[in-house]
Structures are given as C-alpha cells and as structure tokens.
Design an enzyme around this catalytic site. Structure first.
Site, short mmCIF file in Angstrom:
data_model
loop_
_atom_site.label_atom_id
_atom_site.label_comp_id
_atom_site.label_asym_id
_atom_site.label_seq_id
_atom_site.Cartn_x
_atom_site.Cartn_y
_atom_site.Cartn_z
N ASP A 1 0.88 -1.17 0.00
CA ASP A 1 0.00 0.00 0.00
C ASP A 1 0.92 1.22 0.00
O ASP A 1 1.53 1.55 1.01
CB ASP A 1 -0.89 -0.04 1.25
CG ASP A 1 -1.70 1.24 1.44
OD1 ASP A 1 -1.67 2.10 0.55
OD2 ASP A 1 -2.35 1.37 2.50
N LYS B 1 2.73 11.18 -3.40
CA LYS B 1 1.70 10.48 -4.18
C LYS B 1 0.81 11.47 -4.95
O LYS B 1 0.32 11.16 -6.02
CB LYS B 1 0.85 9.64 -3.22
CG LYS B 1 -0.17 8.73 -3.89
CD LYS B 1 -0.75 7.79 -2.86
CE LYS B 1 -1.84 6.90 -3.41
NZ LYS B 1 -2.33 5.96 -2.38
N GLU C 1 -7.38 0.42 -4.49
CA GLU C 1 -7.39 0.30 -3.03
C GLU C 1 -8.71 -0.27 -2.48
O GLU C 1 -8.67 -1.15 -1.61
CB GLU C 1 -7.05 1.66 -2.41
CG GLU C 1 -5.57 2.00 -2.61
CD GLU C 1 -5.25 3.48 -2.50
OE1 GLU C 1 -6.13 4.26 -2.09
OE2 GLU C 1 -4.10 3.86 -2.83
N ASP D 1 -13.23 5.39 2.55
CA ASP D 1 -11.80 5.49 2.87
C ASP D 1 -11.46 6.95 3.19
O ASP D 1 -11.38 7.80 2.30
CB ASP D 1 -11.00 4.99 1.66
CG ASP D 1 -9.49 5.11 1.86
OD1 ASP D 1 -9.05 5.73 2.84
OD2 ASP D 1 -8.75 4.57 1.02
#
Ligand code: AMP
Length: 611
Positions: free
Chosen positions: A8, A69, A167, A189
């Site tokens: 992850d 990211k 994800e 999330d």
C-alpha cells in the site's frame, strides 16, 4: 514460484504485507512499526526514509518530501496551484513534476521508489529471502499516467510490479468479502488528506467496481487544522499570545492536536499540554470529545455528498448496500463511524486495522496471482469516459465512465470528405459532450487509406484497457486493411481535482452540452445534404424541368442561409424542405444510373457474344 508481496503506497503512510498460510500479515520493521511514513529527506548525511525523515521535517523543510503520491504521473501544469502548500521546491517548465533537492532534481516516481525500496528491504529482512515481485495499490480514480508512474516507481525500486490494484478492491479482499455469494459493498476510505468512496458488487467470488467518487483534499489533516485553529484562538484568549506566525510553535500545536484527536477516538476527554518556553507559558486545557466533534462535524458531512453521488452513479439506493468497509486512519473517529452507519443504515466493518486493510488486501491479491487462491477474479473500473473526437468537435464515447476493466470496445467510423486518405484520431477522456471541453490524451493518424467518397471507408476503432488500466487504441480501415495504433501514455496526467472538476462540470453543463451537440449534429447533416444536392444538380441538370431546378436552388439557398446559425430548428426544417425538394431529382438520377448500368451490361454482353 517466488513470493509476491502486497504494498500500500499511501499518501501519508506506506505498508508491506504478505500471505502467511491462509492469512495476510503486515510486515513490521526492526522496531515493530508497521507504518512507514511516506516521507523522504535528502540530508548532508544521506537519504532518510520513513520515521527518521518525518522527525527532521521541521528542521529541514525544503529538503524533506512528503505527500509525493499527489504528484505521481502529473505535469507542472497540473500541480502549479497546489505547489504553494509545499515547502519543497517544485520546478517549473517541465511536463513531469520535478522536485529540487540540494543540487539535484528528482521526479515523484524516484521519490516513491525510495519508499518502495525501504519496504522491499524490510520484507526481505523479515522473510529471510530476496523480494522482487509486488502488487501495488492505487486509488480507484488514478488515471493512466498515475498508474504508469506507480509502475515506474516499482521498476526503479527493483520490483517487478505484477499488478496495480485499486485500493477499495484490496480492502474488500482483506475482509474476505469474496466469500459472499452476492452483495453490494461500499468502501469508505478517509485517510490523512484524501477521501474516497467506492461501490463494489461481489458475485460468486467476483469483484466488480460499480462507481467511485471522493474528495482529494479532505481528511484527518483537516480535522487537525480545525482543532489547531480552535486552540490558537483559545491560547490568544487565555495567554494573549499570537502563535500563528511562529512556525515551530505551529508544528508543536499540529502534532499535539493530532495526538489529542487520536486519543479522543477512544476516550471522552483528554488533557492537552504544551510548554511554550519561548513565549513564557505552558498551555494546558482539557478537551472533550464533543468539542472536537462539533469542530469536525461539517468536514464529516462533506464526505456524505460524494457517497450519494457514487450511489447515484451505481444506480443504487443507500438501503441496497449490503456491506460497508472502513479504510483509513480517520475512520477510527467515532463521529465518522456514526455518520457512515446512518447513511448506509448498517454498522460498518471495522474489525481490521483501517491503516492496514489495503496492504492486507494487496497481499491477498498477490497470493491470487501467485496461484495460492485460484477461484477469484478482480475487476476494476475506469474513472472517466474514453472516446474519440468525431465530426464537428463532438466526443464520441467508446468506454463510458465506471466501466469495469479489463475491457474493450469497438465502433465503426467513416470519413467526412471525399478522397480523404488520412484520418486524424484524437483520443479523449472526460464527461463533456464537446471534444474541446475534455482532456486530450493522444493524437495519431491513420494514413494510406485509398481515396474514396466521403462515408465509404469503414474505420474500425478499438479501445482496449488492460487490467492495470493502461489504454491502447487501434484504428483500422476495413476495406484496405490499413491499421494504426497507439498506446496512450500521456506525458503527464490529470490532477485528481481536474477529474473531480470534469465530473462536476459534466453535471453542471449537461443541458447546454446536449444542446450544442445537437446543434453540431444538425449542422453536419445539413452540410451533407447541401453537398449531395450540389453534386446531384450537376449530374442531373438536363434531366429535370427548369422550374423544378429553380425550386431546388431556392431550397438550397434557404438552407445555406441558416446552416451556420444557432437556430437548430430552422436548420432542421430547411434541411427537410431541401430533402423533400430533391426527392424527384434523386429518383431521376437513380433511374438514369440504373439505365446506364443496364446499358453497359448489354454492351458487355454484346461484346462477349461477338468474341
Ligand atoms: P491514513 O492516511 O489512512 O494513514 O490515515 C492517517 C490519518 O488517520 C491521520 O490524519 C491520522 O491523524 C488519522 N488517525 C490515525 N489514528 C487515528 C485515531 N485513533 N483517531 C482519529 N484519527 C486517527
């Protein structure tokens, strides 16, 4: 078969996991920490990754890179607005973002590669064997170049990236929801800086992503900021100190606020104490959970809109959701759990550690690829519609948004100009009706088509998206077999904000978009009829009476007078009138063409007989 680990690669933290027997496990470092802060620092003593880099962030802000990211697969244009929020230097004039550290420049995939390398080494040490293969997760909305950049990062780190997985899909796997016979799963999330909602369908062990939505700038950091602002005001009121400009004090406050927020997830009240010796006082205050809940309530409410949009996209009501999965550290906040439960009408799954669940699922996926679990197939979804530009600047969609991947679509197109030998293919991504309002992904040409009248060539366009979300476009003229193709690798990708904005705009502009599309289509049709009439008048001049020719000329002039205007109804009516006026001429022409064909057949037969 060598082992494949699941990674992850997060905005705030990254983790690595592997399958131990039947269960996935996250791999801790030598000190027992499983979360590796996604922070890389370039110091005089070398490169630091993780906790060590995070610790010296305040002292070395310009050389410490975090949240990388957000920059993956993007160009400078995509991030220039966001740039001011970061203390490190993001360089201009580059299609790919570059970050300046000391004398050198690094790209986001290189920085991510350092994080991946640290995880790779951690796994190798723990497992006692070299690790060379990985599955890496990305948000479901990541576009082609963001996925590509993630794969690049893996390659740079010496990892063979076996699969890029969404994800939410990974999180569902971690909960073993593939064992459901059938059901709809919502994955909520909420991390440090981002919020994603995904709606998945599970059927007979197969996962399908139905819809995704979210907000790329909403998360636990915003909770911290709200609390810091409240603390600053409270400090001002009680100590008369204005700490807003004191960077070090602000950093202390931020860390203290985050820690207090986390404690309040498990306790009703907590005591917040920070000494500010430089200002001559120690701040001490008891904070109730309800105080923080009041502060963050609007932020939590902000996550519910995207949930409703995703449900609408999936064509489902909240009551049709069978399972809800929580991902991300901020879902530990009791208020968040309550609001999610209220929206979906059922208690969410939160048994697994919400920080680990994506990595655990990546390990399950890795095991599927390695052959350990054989009865499962994973499907993901395209974040935006894909298509090509057609006549009049209209986007013709081949693969609609939220289509499950891998997927392919095929459609036939033709030319609009007589004798056209080259067709310009313009690949587009977005939700708007007109090409100019969507993002241009690539252009290429299909050359060497035999000259034919407009409308004759049959150009088959194929879009193919592989399991990693990478798009390939092929075009082939079926009569001549001429083909051209391109793998779409844009030099930089869309910002997440742009994706959101494009989706949002498509809602806002839906009506006017459809109106302009209809207008363009009506104009195109009018042009076709005008050209055909002019050709027919040339060919049939001696075959019809003069007053008929005059009527046609008048109808033709009437259409030409309106065809460039904006009155669609007027263009449509004039086109119809011209069509009507030319009916007899068309019959006459057809007749004479038929006679000519018959005559030439008779001539041929006669010739054959004399031979
Ligand atoms: P992630 O991006 O998923 O790693 O989530 C990080 C976010 O979760 C940060 O904003 C943390 O402050 C927040 N977080 C972690 N633990 C807790 C907790 N116990 N209560 C509230 N927020 C938490």
């Amino acid at each position: 078969m060598s082992r494949i680990v699941g990674i992850d690669l997060g905005t705030t933290n990254s983790l690595v996991a592997y399958m131990e027997g039947e269960f996935p496990r996250v791999i801790p470092d030598a000190e027992g920490h499983v979360l590796l802060p996604s922070v890389v620092a370039f110091t005089a003593d070398g490169i630091l990754v993780g906790e060590a880099a995070k610790r010296q962030l305040v002292r070395n802000p310009t050389q410490t890179i975090y949240s990388v990211k957000r920059f993956m697969g993007k160009g400078y244009e995509d991030v220039k607005e966001e740039r001011r929020y970061f203390p490190f230097q993001i360089l201009a004039d580059h299609e790919v973002v570059r970050i300046r550290v000391d004398e050198r420049e690094v790209t986001p995939p290189e920085v991510s590669a350092l994080i991946l390398k640290a995880l790779k080494e951690r796994a190798a040490t723990s497992l006692g064997e070299p690790v060379t293969k990985a599955v890496i997760t990305v948000p479901a909305y990541f576009n082609d170049s963001q996925r590509q950049a993630t794969k690049d990062a893996g390659r740079i780190a010496g990892l063979d990236v076996q699969r890029i997985v969404n994800e939410p899909t990974a999180a569902s796997l971690a909960y073993g929801l593939h064992r459901l016979k059938q059901g709809i799963v919502a994955v909520y999330d909420l991390g440090g800086g981002t919020f994603d909602i995904s709606i998945l369908r599970v059927k007979d062990g197969i996962f399908e992503v139905l819809a995704t939505n979210g907000n790329t700038h909403l998360g636990g950091d915003d909770f911290d900021r709200a609390l810091v602002d409240w603390l600053l005001a409270d400090i001002r009121a009680h100590h008369g100190a204005h700490l807003g400009q004191d960077l070090e004090a602000m950093q202390e406050l931020r860390l203290g606020a985050e820690a207090a927020k986390c404690r309040l997830s498990f306790e009703d009240r907590t005591v917040f104490t920070i000494p500010f010796p430089q200002h001559g006082f120690t701040y001490r205050r008891e904070i109730q959970r309800s105080d923080v809940e009041a502060l963050i309530e609007p932020l939590v409410q902000h996550t519910l809109g995207p949930c409703r949009l995703a449900l609408a996209d999936a064509g489902l009501g909240a009551e049709q959701i069978d399972e809800v999965v929580l991902v991300g550290g901020s879902t530990r906040v009791p208020l968040v759990k309550r609001r999610v439960q209220e929206l979906f009408g059922k208690p969410p799954h939160s048994q697994l550690n919400p920080d680990e669940v994506v990595a655990l699922g990546a390990a399950v996926q890795a095991d599927i690829l390695a052959g350990g679990i054989t009865n499962m197939l994973l499907l993901d979804v395209t974040p935006l519609s894909l298509g090509i530009e057609t006549l009049g600047g209209v986007m013709s969609v081949l693969i609609p948004r939220n289509t499950t991947i891998p997927t392919s679509a095929k459609e036939l197109f033709t030319t609009s100009v007589d004798g056209q030998t080259v067709v310009d293919m313009h690949v587009l991504q977005g939700e708007r009706e007109l090409a100019k309002d969507n993002r241009s992904l690539a252009r290429f040409e299909l050359r060497g088509i035999d000259p034919m009248p407009a409308g004759m060539p049959r150009i088959e366009v194929t879009f193919l998206i592989d399991a990693n979300g990478i798009l390939q476009v092929h075009a082939k003229e079926l009569r001549t077999g001429k083909a051209a193709s391109i793998e779409v690798r844009p030099s930089y990708g869309l910002t997440d904000g742009e994706v959101e904005q494009m989706i949002e705009e498509s809602f806002v502009h839906a009506e006017e978009d459809i109106a302009s599309r209809l207008l363009i289509e009506t104009r195109n049709e009018a042009d076709t009829v005008v050209r055909a009439t002019e050709r027919a008048l040339g060919q049939g001049s001696g075959l019809i009476a003069e007053d008929e020719a005059t009527r046609i000329q008048e109808a033709l002039a009437a259409l030409k007078a309106v065809s460039d205007g904006d009155d669609r109804e007027a263009i449509r009516e004039a086109t119809e009138r011209l069509n009507h006026a030319t009916l007899h001429l068309a019959e006459v022409l057809m007749d004479s063409a038929l006679k000519a064909a018959l005559a030439s057949k008779r001539v041929t037969e006669a010739l054959e007989k004399t031979e």
